[in-house]
Design a protein around this motif. Sequence first.
Motif, short mmCIF file in Angstrom:
data_model
loop_
_atom_site.label_atom_id
_atom_site.label_comp_id
_atom_site.label_asym_id
_atom_site.label_seq_id
_atom_site.Cartn_x
_atom_site.Cartn_y
_atom_site.Cartn_z
N PRO A 1 75.84 -17.65 -6.52
CA PRO A 1 76.93 -17.31 -5.60
C PRO A 1 76.61 -17.48 -4.11
CG PRO A 1 75.86 -15.32 -6.42
CD PRO A 1 75.30 -16.47 -7.20
N PHE A 2 75.34 -17.50 -3.73
CA PHE A 2 75.00 -17.53 -2.31
C PHE A 2 74.88 -18.94 -1.73
CE2 PHE A 2 73.21 -13.58 -4.11
CZ PHE A 2 74.00 -12.68 -3.40
N THR A 3 75.02 -19.95 -2.59
CA THR A 3 74.93 -21.33 -2.13
C THR A 3 76.04 -21.63 -1.13
OG1 THR A 3 74.01 -22.02 -4.26
CG2 THR A 3 74.91 -23.74 -2.85
N GLY A 4 75.66 -22.08 0.06
CA GLY A 4 76.64 -22.47 1.07
C GLY A 4 77.10 -21.36 1.98
N LEU A 5 76.75 -20.10 1.67
CA LEU A 5 77.18 -19.00 2.52
C LEU A 5 76.22 -18.81 3.68
CD1 LEU A 5 78.25 -16.25 -0.05
CD2 LEU A 5 79.73 -17.82 1.21
N ASP A 6 76.77 -18.53 4.86
CA ASP A 6 75.91 -18.21 5.98
C ASP A 6 75.34 -16.80 5.79
OD1 ASP A 6 77.76 -16.19 7.18
OD2 ASP A 6 79.02 -17.92 7.56
N PRO A 7 74.31 -16.42 6.56
CA PRO A 7 73.65 -15.12 6.35
C PRO A 7 74.60 -13.93 6.40
CG PRO A 7 72.29 -16.49 7.74
CD PRO A 7 73.58 -17.23 7.56
N LYS A 8 75.58 -13.95 7.30
CA LYS A 8 76.51 -12.83 7.41
C LYS A 8 77.39 -12.72 6.17
CE LYS A 8 79.90 -10.77 10.56
NZ LYS A 8 80.62 -10.92 11.85
N ALA A 9 77.90 -13.85 5.70
CA ALA A 9 78.75 -13.84 4.50
C ALA A 9 77.96 -13.45 3.27
CB ALA A 9 79.40 -15.21 4.31
N ALA A 10 76.70 -13.92 3.19
CA ALA A 10 75.85 -13.57 2.06
C ALA A 10 75.58 -12.07 2.04
CB ALA A 10 74.55 -14.35 2.13
N PHE A 11 75.32 -11.50 3.20
CA PHE A 11 75.09 -10.06 3.30
C PHE A 11 76.33 -9.28 2.87
CE2 PHE A 11 75.19 -6.08 5.79
CZ PHE A 11 74.02 -5.49 5.32
N LEU A 12 77.50 -9.75 3.31
CA LEU A 12 78.75 -9.09 2.95
C LEU A 12 78.99 -9.16 1.45
CD1 LEU A 12 81.33 -7.66 3.81
CD2 LEU A 12 82.34 -9.90 4.32
N LEU A 13 78.71 -10.31 0.84
CA LEU A 13 78.88 -10.44 -0.61
C LEU A 13 77.97 -9.47 -1.35
CD1 LEU A 13 80.03 -11.72 -3.13
CD2 LEU A 13 78.40 -13.61 -2.86
N LYS A 14 76.74 -9.31 -0.88
CA LYS A 14 75.83 -8.34 -1.51
C LYS A 14 76.41 -6.93 -1.43
CE LYS A 14 71.89 -11.11 -0.02
NZ LYS A 14 70.79 -11.19 0.94
N GLN A 15 77.02 -6.59 -0.30
CA GLN A 15 77.65 -5.28 -0.17
C GLN A 15 78.81 -5.13 -1.15
OE1 GLN A 15 78.59 -5.34 4.13
NE2 GLN A 15 77.11 -3.69 4.38
N LYS A 16 79.59 -6.18 -1.32
CA LYS A 16 80.71 -6.14 -2.26
C LYS A 16 80.21 -5.98 -3.70
CE LYS A 16 83.97 -6.86 0.81
NZ LYS A 16 84.92 -5.77 1.16
N MET A 17 79.12 -6.65 -4.02
CA MET A 17 78.54 -6.52 -5.35
C MET A 17 78.14 -5.08 -5.63
SD MET A 17 76.28 -10.03 -5.13
CE MET A 17 75.31 -9.84 -6.63
N ARG A 18 77.48 -4.46 -4.66
CA ARG A 18 77.05 -3.07 -4.86
C ARG A 18 78.25 -2.14 -4.93
NH1 ARG A 18 73.44 -1.18 -7.57
NH2 ARG A 18 71.92 -2.59 -6.62
N ALA A 19 79.30 -2.42 -4.14
CA ALA A 19 80.49 -1.57 -4.16
C ALA A 19 81.17 -1.61 -5.53
CB ALA A 19 81.46 -2.00 -3.06
N ILE A 20 81.22 -2.79 -6.14
CA ILE A 20 81.79 -2.91 -7.48
C ILE A 20 81.03 -2.02 -8.46
CG2 ILE A 20 82.01 -4.50 -9.46
CD1 ILE A 20 82.83 -6.66 -7.42
N CYS A 21 79.72 -2.04 -8.36
CA CYS A 21 78.89 -1.23 -9.25
C CYS A 21 79.05 0.26 -8.97
CB CYS A 21 77.42 -1.64 -9.11
SG CYS A 21 77.08 -3.29 -9.75
N ASP A 22 79.13 0.62 -7.69
CA ASP A 22 79.32 2.02 -7.32
C ASP A 22 80.65 2.56 -7.84
OD1 ASP A 22 76.89 1.99 -6.04
OD2 ASP A 22 77.73 1.78 -4.01
N ALA A 23 81.62 1.66 -8.03
CA ALA A 23 82.94 2.07 -8.54
C ALA A 23 82.99 2.06 -10.07
CB ALA A 23 84.02 1.15 -7.98
N GLY A 24 81.85 1.82 -10.71
CA GLY A 24 81.79 1.84 -12.17
C GLY A 24 81.85 0.49 -12.84
#
Length: 237
Positions: A159-182
Amino acid sequence: MLRIEHLSKSFGNKKAVDDLSLHIKPGEIYGFIGHNGAGKTTTIKACCGILRFDEGQIQIDGLDVRQHPIEAKKRTAYLPDNPDLYEFLSGIKYLNFIADIFGLPKAYREARMLSLSDEFELTQDLASPISTYSHGMKQKLAVIATLMHDPKLLVMDEPFTGLDPKAAFLLKQKMRAICDAGGAVFFSTHVLDVAEKLCDKVAIIRYGKLVVEGTMEEVKGQESLEEVFLELEGQHA
């Protein structure tokens, strides 16, 4: 959230996935590691109902993907390693197309679209044809489309191919948020230092067979994930 039981898939005489079993629980970010041709993409596509498999069973949130394909897909979001976007559409039309597929209400989709587009800094480009987007912009659009319907299971291939560092960091946050929501996240990557920092559990596959799996601590011990992967590659060379 995702149960893969004795999955096997062959292409002609080649067995791409060989008796693979993995269990991804709610709240887990699960990394899927392997060399090119190891069977990662085949497994991921089978989980998402894109590829038929020969043997085994796959369940998403308790639903068998073959017996209840539509209901399983409603709970899932899939980001391929090279997203094929409809480049004749504008970004906004593409996102509305995805929202239509998942039956998202107008008010919800508009708020969600605006929020995600602002976060990934793509709002000002949504009116432009996708054909004018850079590779990174296309990847951002694909990520936004993937997150639109708040999936319970997020399945991603590199999933991180082609993403700049800021977008990659944001995606990681979204991934963790999905898990935190069950929910749960199952993704493949060649970026092993990212997997080491991000994943709760990891599985290493080689020529379709599971080599090792477990928590990050169980798999890597006192070594780095990269060192463990290279050692296992050497042992099975």
